[in-house]
Write a protein that holds these residues in place. Sequence first.
Motif, PDB file in Angstrom:
ATOM      1  N   TYR A   5      72.836  26.220  -8.435  1.00  0.00           N
ATOM      2  CA  TYR A   5      72.311  27.578  -8.293  1.00  0.00           C
ATOM      3  C   TYR A   5      73.379  28.571  -8.719  1.00  0.00           C
ATOM      4  O   TYR A   5      74.533  28.468  -8.308  1.00  0.00           O
ATOM      5  CB  TYR A   5      71.901  27.844  -6.841  1.00  0.00           C
ATOM      6  N   GLY A  27      67.189  29.204  -4.035  1.00  0.00           N
ATOM      7  CA  GLY A  27      67.650  28.244  -3.048  1.00  0.00           C
ATOM      8  C   GLY A  27      69.170  28.292  -2.953  1.00  0.00           C
ATOM      9  O   GLY A  27      69.802  29.265  -3.373  1.00  0.00           O
ATOM     10  N   CYS A  31      71.320  23.498   0.761  1.00  0.00           N
ATOM     11  CA  CYS A  31      70.027  23.398   1.453  1.00  0.00           C
ATOM     12  C   CYS A  31      69.419  22.010   1.276  1.00  0.00           C
ATOM     13  O   CYS A  31      69.227  21.550   0.145  1.00  0.00           O
ATOM     14  CB  CYS A  31      69.093  24.473   0.898  1.00  0.00           C
ATOM     15  N   CYS A  34      66.192  22.051  -0.678  1.00  0.00           N
ATOM     16  CA  CYS A  34      66.475  22.285  -2.100  1.00  0.00           C
ATOM     17  C   CYS A  34      66.936  20.997  -2.772  1.00  0.00           C
ATOM     18  O   CYS A  34      66.499  20.668  -3.874  1.00  0.00           O
ATOM     19  CB  CYS A  34      67.533  23.374  -2.277  1.00  0.00           C
ATOM     20  N   ASP A  58      70.156  32.124  -3.294  1.00  0.00           N
ATOM     21  CA  ASP A  58      69.540  33.152  -2.466  1.00  0.00           C
ATOM     22  C   ASP A  58      70.218  33.168  -1.104  1.00  0.00           C
ATOM     23  O   ASP A  58      70.888  32.222  -0.721  1.00  0.00           O
ATOM     24  CB  ASP A  58      68.040  32.868  -2.311  1.00  0.00           C
ATOM     25  N   GLY A  65      66.212  37.846  -4.589  1.00  0.00           N
ATOM     26  CA  GLY A  65      65.355  37.109  -3.668  1.00  0.00           C
ATOM     27  C   GLY A  65      64.553  38.020  -2.763  1.00  0.00           C
ATOM     28  O   GLY A  65      63.377  37.771  -2.475  1.00  0.00           O
ATOM     29  N   TRP A  73      63.410  28.180   1.313  1.00  0.00           N
ATOM     30  CA  TRP A  73      63.949  27.555   0.115  1.00  0.00           C
ATOM     31  C   TRP A  73      63.466  26.128  -0.001  1.00  0.00           C
ATOM     32  O   TRP A  73      63.269  25.487   1.023  1.00  0.00           O
ATOM     33  CB  TRP A  73      65.460  27.552   0.147  1.00  0.00           C
ATOM     34  N   PRO A  74      63.355  25.612  -1.175  1.00  0.00           N
ATOM     35  CA  PRO A  74      63.343  26.370  -2.406  1.00  0.00           C
ATOM     36  C   PRO A  74      62.000  27.085  -2.604  1.00  0.00           C
ATOM     37  O   PRO A  74      60.964  26.607  -2.163  1.00  0.00           O
ATOM     38  CB  PRO A  74      63.542  25.307  -3.483  1.00  0.00           C
ATOM     39  N   THR A  75      62.067  28.217  -3.245  1.00  0.00           N
ATOM     40  CA  THR A  75      60.873  28.940  -3.665  1.00  0.00           C
ATOM     41  C   THR A  75      60.898  28.970  -5.183  1.00  0.00           C
ATOM     42  O   THR A  75      61.893  29.370  -5.786  1.00  0.00           O
ATOM     43  CB  THR A  75      60.845  30.372  -3.105  1.00  0.00           C
TER      44      THR A  75
END
Length: 108
Positions: A5, A27, A31, A34, A58, A65, A73-75
Amino acid sequence: MISSYSTVAPSREEVDALPGPTLVEFGTDWCGFCKAAQPLLAEALAAAPALRHLKIEDGSGRALGRSFKVKLWPTLVFMRDGREVGRLVRPASAELIRQELGRLGTVA
């Protein structure tokens, strides 16, 4: 596929000005959700090699975000010509991702 990321995010105006299909993934590298989604993304994105993929870190105070109202997350935000046309939060399968990519017309 992008592996990490990015901590440097474009502005919302820059994202909204992007032509054609774009996947914006929000994300963090730490995470668990993620991390679990990465093999699904890799599988789905293999069929869309020309897709622009922005992988944005994010968190609290991250303007991009917040502008997309990211809560979990994740989006994955699927965009065409700067407009959101689909969204997946914590995708459960590569097939769900492929379906959204198909709506963008990016699946080979």
